[in-house]
Design a protein around this motif. Sequence first.
Motif, PDB file in Angstrom:
ATOM      1  N   GLY A 129       0.821  -1.213   0.000  1.00  9.37           N
ATOM      2  CA  GLY A 129       0.000   0.000   0.000  1.00  9.37           C
ATOM      3  C   GLY A 129       0.846   1.250   0.000  1.00  9.37           C
ATOM      4  N   GLU A 130       0.214   2.327  -0.444  1.00 12.00           N
ATOM      5  CA  GLU A 130       0.930   3.589  -0.604  1.00 12.00           C
ATOM      6  C   GLU A 130       0.559   4.581   0.497  1.00 12.00           C
ATOM      7  OE1 GLU A 130      -3.021   4.658  -2.539  1.00 12.00           O
ATOM      8  OE2 GLU A 130      -1.903   2.883  -1.902  1.00 12.00           O
ATOM      9  N   THR A 131       1.439   5.529   0.753  1.00 10.96           N
ATOM     10  CA  THR A 131       1.168   6.601   1.715  1.00 10.96           C
ATOM     11  C   THR A 131       0.342   7.694   1.022  1.00 10.96           C
ATOM     12  OG1 THR A 131       3.140   7.846   1.105  1.00 10.96           O
ATOM     13  CG2 THR A 131       3.393   6.214   2.869  1.00 10.96           C
ATOM     14  N   LEU A 132      -0.115   8.646   1.816  1.00 15.40           N
ATOM     15  CA  LEU A 132      -0.870   9.771   1.249  1.00 15.40           C
ATOM     16  C   LEU A 132       0.005  10.561   0.273  1.00 15.40           C
ATOM     17  CD1 LEU A 132      -3.565  11.272   1.259  1.00 15.40           C
ATOM     18  CD2 LEU A 132      -2.694  12.688   3.124  1.00 15.40           C
ATOM     19  N   ALA A 133       1.282  10.757   0.655  1.00 14.44           N
ATOM     20  CA  ALA A 133       2.212  11.494  -0.227  1.00 14.44           C
ATOM     21  C   ALA A 133       2.375  10.767  -1.566  1.00 14.44           C
ATOM     22  CB  ALA A 133       3.567  11.666   0.456  1.00 14.44           C
ATOM     23  N   ASP A 134       2.475   9.420  -1.499  1.00 15.45           N
ATOM     24  CA  ASP A 134       2.585   8.629  -2.730  1.00 15.45           C
ATOM     25  C   ASP A 134       1.357   8.838  -3.613  1.00 15.45           C
ATOM     26  OD1 ASP A 134       4.998   7.435  -1.937  1.00 15.45           O
ATOM     27  OD2 ASP A 134       3.975   5.764  -0.944  1.00 15.45           O
ATOM     28  N   ARG A 135       0.173   8.752  -2.994  1.00 11.61           N
ATOM     29  CA  ARG A 135      -1.061   8.865  -3.777  1.00 11.61           C
ATOM     30  C   ARG A 135      -1.187  10.258  -4.395  1.00 11.61           C
ATOM     31  NH1 ARG A 135      -6.098   6.872  -5.243  1.00 11.61           N
ATOM     32  NH2 ARG A 135      -5.504   4.789  -4.574  1.00 11.61           N
ATOM     33  N   GLU A 136      -0.876  11.280  -3.578  1.00  8.33           N
ATOM     34  CA  GLU A 136      -1.046  12.652  -4.078  1.00  8.33           C
ATOM     35  C   GLU A 136      -0.047  13.002  -5.170  1.00  8.33           C
ATOM     36  OE1 GLU A 136      -1.075  14.994  -0.483  1.00  8.33           O
ATOM     37  OE2 GLU A 136      -3.270  14.793  -0.291  1.00  8.33           O
ATOM     38  N   SER A 137       1.089  12.275  -5.193  1.00  7.04           N
ATOM     39  CA  SER A 137       2.065  12.549  -6.257  1.00  7.04           C
ATOM     40  C   SER A 137       1.944  11.535  -7.406  1.00  7.04           C
ATOM     41  CB  SER A 137       3.491  12.573  -5.687  1.00  7.04           C
ATOM     42  OG  SER A 137       3.780  11.354  -5.042  1.00  7.04           O
ATOM     43  N   VAL A 164      -2.907 -11.551  -0.527  1.00 10.01           N
ATOM     44  CA  VAL A 164      -2.416 -10.174  -0.610  1.00 10.01           C
ATOM     45  C   VAL A 164      -3.421  -9.270   0.092  1.00 10.01           C
ATOM     46  CG1 VAL A 164      -1.785  -8.270  -2.163  1.00 10.01           C
ATOM     47  CG2 VAL A 164      -1.268 -10.634  -2.812  1.00 10.01           C
ATOM     48  N   ALA A 165      -2.945  -8.278   0.827  1.00 10.49           N
ATOM     49  CA  ALA A 165      -3.839  -7.280   1.410  1.00 10.49           C
ATOM     50  C   ALA A 165      -3.399  -5.902   0.928  1.00 10.49           C
ATOM     51  CB  ALA A 165      -3.806  -7.342   2.929  1.00 10.49           C
ATOM     52  N   TYR A 166      -4.303  -5.225   0.216  1.00  9.50           N
ATOM     53  CA  TYR A 166      -4.012  -3.842  -0.188  1.00  9.50           C
ATOM     54  C   TYR A 166      -4.485  -2.925   0.921  1.00  9.50           C
ATOM     55  CZ  TYR A 166      -4.644   0.754  -2.262  1.00  9.50           C
ATOM     56  OH  TYR A 166      -4.619   2.114  -2.491  1.00  9.50           O
ATOM     57  N   GLU A 167      -3.539  -2.223   1.518  1.00 11.74           N
ATOM     58  CA  GLU A 167      -3.888  -1.310   2.603  1.00 11.74           C
ATOM     59  C   GLU A 167      -3.305   0.066   2.306  1.00 11.74           C
ATOM     60  OE1 GLU A 167      -2.072  -2.786   6.290  1.00 11.74           O
ATOM     61  OE2 GLU A 167      -0.167  -2.335   5.357  1.00 11.74           O
ATOM     62  N   PRO A 168      -4.125   0.955   1.730  1.00 14.55           N
ATOM     63  CA  PRO A 168      -3.636   2.323   1.546  1.00 14.55           C
ATOM     64  C   PRO A 168      -3.283   2.900   2.915  1.00 14.55           C
ATOM     65  CG  PRO A 168      -6.021   2.176   1.146  1.00 14.55           C
ATOM     66  CD  PRO A 168      -5.522   0.789   1.333  1.00 14.55           C
ATOM     67  N   VAL A 169      -2.023   3.257   3.085  1.00 14.19           N
ATOM     68  CA  VAL A 169      -1.538   3.670   4.411  1.00 14.19           C
ATOM     69  C   VAL A 169      -2.325   4.871   4.936  1.00 14.19           C
ATOM     70  CG1 VAL A 169       0.498   4.398   5.721  1.00 14.19           C
ATOM     71  CG2 VAL A 169       0.746   2.750   3.866  1.00 14.19           C
ATOM     72  N   TRP A 170      -2.764   5.731   4.010  1.00 14.19           N
ATOM     73  CA  TRP A 170      -3.512   6.930   4.403  1.00 14.19           C
ATOM     74  C   TRP A 170      -4.906   6.593   4.936  1.00 14.19           C
ATOM     75  CZ3 TRP A 170      -7.764   7.215   1.163  1.00 14.19           C
ATOM     76  CH2 TRP A 170      -7.665   6.536  -0.069  1.00 14.19           C
ATOM     77  N   ALA A 171      -5.328   5.329   4.794  1.00 14.87           N
ATOM     78  CA  ALA A 171      -6.675   4.942   5.234  1.00 14.87           C
ATOM     79  C   ALA A 171      -6.643   3.989   6.422  1.00 14.87           C
ATOM     80  CB  ALA A 171      -7.438   4.311   4.078  1.00 14.87           C
TER      81      ALA A 171
END
Length: 249
Positions: A129-137, A164-171
């Motif tokens: 999963g990605e962080t908020l910064a990753d998603r916003e960029s 596999v577990a997709y976990e957006p870090v920002w969520a």
Amino acid sequence: MTEKKKLIAGNWKMNGTLEANDALVRAVVAGIKDAKCTVAVCVPAPYFAQVQMLKSGSALELGAQDVSQHTQGAYTGEVSAPMLREFGVRYAIVGHSERRQYHGETDALVAEKAKTALANGITPIVCVGETLADRESGKTEEVVKRQMAAVIHTNGHCISEIVVAYEPVWAIGTGKTATPEQAQEVHALLRKQLAAATAHAERVNILYGGSMNAGNAASLLAQPDIDGGLIGGASLKAADFLTIVAAAQ
């Protein structure tokens, strides 16, 4: 071909007491008697024996929140896959964003942990999963594909045996949730990446793990590539957890 069951796995994180666990596990066991999906609880290591006993004879599966990449030796504080096996542990979370963030776990280490789990008959729940910064960029795809690629590279033809577990870090723990469409987009991407590595990509359960709760579970689980959930806070409340299990039927 048997239809793939959805998987709902609770992640208690660093929560629990002997008394609270007793009430929670008894309620969950009673509530999943007719469940059509697989249900697991990933509990802190000191509680394996208690939960193993409480779930005895039920369909509830036991999971760990981490596993060492080593099988034995001078690794103070680590818990090995063979130890987990002795308690009937079926699943082990590897690479949870909190482990990556607070314990510096790298993609390569996560891949090794998955390999050790598989070698000992334990199904790794590999978190990406990605962080908020990753998603916003605009780096969501790049980040999750890189994390997944390391696990595929290390585990080769065994890759169809993982979860596999997709976990957006920002969520995670923020109350924010990816929309069902945002989550499905990443799940489809992961499925495509797995399909390039194995002919059995459809076998792999891809769970959503970012603040899934009793209110949003049904809409998330209705997506074609969301095969279940890795549930944090809501797994500590039997009623909420059982509502999510019901949504996965």
